[in-house]
Scaffold this motif. Structure first.
Motif, PDB file in Angstrom:
ATOM      1  N   TRP A   1       0.824  -1.211   0.000  1.00  0.00           N
ATOM      2  CA  TRP A   1       0.000   0.000   0.000  1.00  0.00           C
ATOM      3  C   TRP A   1       0.859   1.262   0.000  1.00  0.00           C
ATOM      4  O   TRP A   1       0.436   2.303  -0.511  1.00  0.00           O
ATOM      5  CB  TRP A   1      -0.907   0.011   1.222  1.00  0.00           C
ATOM      6  CG  TRP A   1      -0.143   0.050   2.536  1.00  0.00           C
ATOM      7  CD1 TRP A   1       0.281  -1.005   3.291  1.00  0.00           C
ATOM      8  CD2 TRP A   1       0.318   1.238   3.203  1.00  0.00           C
ATOM      9  NE1 TRP A   1       0.976  -0.563   4.390  1.00  0.00           N
ATOM     10  CE2 TRP A   1       1.003   0.810   4.368  1.00  0.00           C
ATOM     11  CE3 TRP A   1       0.209   2.599   2.942  1.00  0.00           C
ATOM     12  CZ2 TRP A   1       1.577   1.713   5.261  1.00  0.00           C
ATOM     13  CZ3 TRP A   1       0.789   3.504   3.828  1.00  0.00           C
ATOM     14  CH2 TRP A   1       1.455   3.056   4.982  1.00  0.00           C
TER      15      TRP A   1
ATOM     16  N   ARG B   1       1.744   2.135  -3.599  1.00  0.00           N
ATOM     17  CA  ARG B   1       0.577   2.629  -4.331  1.00  0.00           C
ATOM     18  C   ARG B   1       0.102   3.989  -3.824  1.00  0.00           C
ATOM     19  O   ARG B   1      -0.427   4.793  -4.592  1.00  0.00           O
ATOM     20  CB  ARG B   1      -0.572   1.614  -4.235  1.00  0.00           C
ATOM     21  CG  ARG B   1      -0.279   0.288  -4.921  1.00  0.00           C
ATOM     22  CD  ARG B   1      -1.526  -0.565  -4.978  1.00  0.00           C
ATOM     23  NE  ARG B   1      -1.986  -0.929  -3.639  1.00  0.00           N
ATOM     24  CZ  ARG B   1      -1.609  -2.021  -2.986  1.00  0.00           C
ATOM     25  NH1 ARG B   1      -0.764  -2.868  -3.565  1.00  0.00           N
ATOM     26  NH2 ARG B   1      -2.070  -2.298  -1.792  1.00  0.00           N
ATOM     27  N   GLY B   2       0.277   4.238  -2.539  1.00  0.00           N
ATOM     28  CA  GLY B   2      -0.238   5.481  -1.967  1.00  0.00           C
ATOM     29  C   GLY B   2       0.738   6.638  -1.991  1.00  0.00           C
ATOM     30  O   GLY B   2       0.319   7.795  -1.853  1.00  0.00           O
TER      31      GLY B   2
ATOM     32  N   TYR C   1       0.083   9.751  -4.313  1.00  0.00           N
ATOM     33  CA  TYR C   1      -1.000  10.628  -3.862  1.00  0.00           C
ATOM     34  C   TYR C   1      -0.543  11.505  -2.687  1.00  0.00           C
ATOM     35  O   TYR C   1      -0.904  12.688  -2.607  1.00  0.00           O
ATOM     36  CB  TYR C   1      -2.206   9.783  -3.449  1.00  0.00           C
ATOM     37  CG  TYR C   1      -2.764   8.941  -4.566  1.00  0.00           C
ATOM     38  CD1 TYR C   1      -3.671   9.473  -5.476  1.00  0.00           C
ATOM     39  CD2 TYR C   1      -2.382   7.607  -4.725  1.00  0.00           C
ATOM     40  CE1 TYR C   1      -4.189   8.697  -6.509  1.00  0.00           C
ATOM     41  CE2 TYR C   1      -2.888   6.832  -5.753  1.00  0.00           C
ATOM     42  CZ  TYR C   1      -3.794   7.375  -6.650  1.00  0.00           C
ATOM     43  OH  TYR C   1      -4.298   6.612  -7.675  1.00  0.00           O
ATOM     44  N   VAL C   2       0.244  10.926  -1.789  1.00  0.00           N
ATOM     45  CA  VAL C   2       0.741  11.694  -0.646  1.00  0.00           C
ATOM     46  C   VAL C   2       1.700  12.789  -1.116  1.00  0.00           C
ATOM     47  O   VAL C   2       1.623  13.942  -0.657  1.00  0.00           O
ATOM     48  CB  VAL C   2       1.435  10.760   0.369  1.00  0.00           C
ATOM     49  CG1 VAL C   2       2.062  11.572   1.499  1.00  0.00           C
ATOM     50  CG2 VAL C   2       0.444   9.756   0.934  1.00  0.00           C
TER      51      VAL C   2
ATOM     52  N   HIS D   1       0.004   6.686 -11.521  1.00  0.00           N
ATOM     53  CA  HIS D   1       0.984   6.891 -10.452  1.00  0.00           C
ATOM     54  C   HIS D   1       2.172   7.711 -10.952  1.00  0.00           C
ATOM     55  O   HIS D   1       2.631   8.639 -10.278  1.00  0.00           O
ATOM     56  CB  HIS D   1       1.467   5.538  -9.915  1.00  0.00           C
ATOM     57  CG  HIS D   1       0.364   4.704  -9.341  1.00  0.00           C
ATOM     58  ND1 HIS D   1       0.009   3.490  -9.872  1.00  0.00           N
ATOM     59  CD2 HIS D   1      -0.473   4.918  -8.300  1.00  0.00           C
ATOM     60  CE1 HIS D   1      -0.992   2.972  -9.171  1.00  0.00           C
ATOM     61  NE2 HIS D   1      -1.305   3.825  -8.222  1.00  0.00           N
TER      62      HIS D   1
END
Length: 317
Positions: free
Chosen positions: A65, A68-69, A72-73, A223
């Motif tokens: 995760w 993948r995250g 965005y952060v 991404h």
């Protein structure tokens, strides 16, 4: 009205998000023209984003995760940083509740997530890039703080809007030697933080030279689009920090009005055009430093910022 102020805040954030790819495209076009190459379109970054957002993402088998995250952060951190920097006006909520120390923390947060995500999939390139990025960050953050402390001592506050107002309300334009040293140090930090020459080359994927690009090789589609957009937004944010500290003229300081914002927008675009051309000229005239020379380059930036701080204290005393 309170709701109107928050709408202006949203508009400023959207303006930064929209202008960042254009600024990157302008730098790339100027650099190509200076190198006597066929210049890409100013809209090329937007085309790249559209292409990436329409592709299907491919993830490594071991990606968690965190991998993948992280895009965005990182993108959210850069957007929040754009909201804090008074690029158009000093009367926005985010610019008044967060100071420059919080801004440095946002940049550090984005760097940490990028490095952790690069190591998450366990590739050799990702781990190498993460270690190099953390080494650069370890050297640039103190230099950036010393640059900011020069402005803090002159304005008596850590709030960026107050620094802008303090500069614009001076009765006459005076030359501050401490700010001259700080400006040179800030340019050196900007080049290192944004993976520009002579520290890094954003257009190459050579194993022995790449730093930022090594951490993005495993990303694709949306991404990768967010990572690229965040890197352009980071360059835009650093340029706006430089304008805030050293060239705040044109920023609206007396309320938020359509006319004032329009004039501030014209001033911002003009300053971005000059800064982009100057950045392209410097990169064209510079050669890539070997990696073990990067600490010397950034140590010089730190020493220049400290020298500016000492000059300010001596002249004040």
């Amino acid at each position: 009205m309170t709701w109107a102020v928050y709408l202006w805040q949203l508009g400023v954030c959207l303006c930064a998000i929209g202008l960042a790819p254009l600024f990157a495209g302008w730098v790339g076009q100027c650099r190509a023209l200076l190198q006597n190459r066929s210049a890409p379109s100013l809209w090329q970054p937007y085309r790249v984003l559209r292409k990436l957002f329409h592709k299907e993402a491919t993830l490594a088998n071991d990606a968690s995760w965190l991998f993948r995250g992280a895009p965005y952060v990182v993108f959210a951190a850069m957007v929040l940083a754009a909201a804090i920097i008074p690029s158009l006006t000093t009367e926005l909520p985010a610019a008044r509740v967060a100071d420059a120390i919080a801004l440095v923390g946002l940049f550090a947060t984005a760097r940490m997530f990028m490095a952790l995500a690069a190591m998450d999939v366990g590739t050799a390139f990702g781990t190498m890039g993460a270690r190099r990025e953390m080494m650069i960050g370890f050297l640039t953050e103190p230099a950036l703080l010393m640059v900011l402390f020069n402005a803090f001592l002159m304005a008596g506050t850590t709030a960026l809007p107050a620094i802008v107002q303090n500069t614009l309300t001076q009765s006459q334009v005076t030359l501050h030697p401490s700010l001259a040293f700080a400006a040179v140090a800030f340019v050196m930090v900007l080049l290192a933080e944004n993976a520009r020459l002579p520290i890094d080359n954003p257009t190459t994927h050579l194993e022995l030279t790449m730093i930022h690009e090594a951490m993005t090789l495993e990303y694709s589609a949306r991404h990768l689009a967010l990572i690229e957009w965040a890197s352009w937004l980071k360059l835009f944010n650093y340029a706006c920090i430089g304008f805030t500290l050293f060239a705040p003229w044109g920023i609206a300081t007396h309320g938020v009005s359509p006319g004032g914002i329009a004039l501030a927008m014209l001033a911002l675009v003009a300053k971005l055009a000059v800064a982009g051309a100057a950045l392209a000229l410097f990169e064209t005239a510079s050669a890539k430093l070997r990696l073990f020379r990067a600490p010397e380059f950034l140590t010089m930036a730190f020493l220049l910022a400290v020298l500016g701080l000492l000059v300010h204290l001596l002249l004040k005393g």
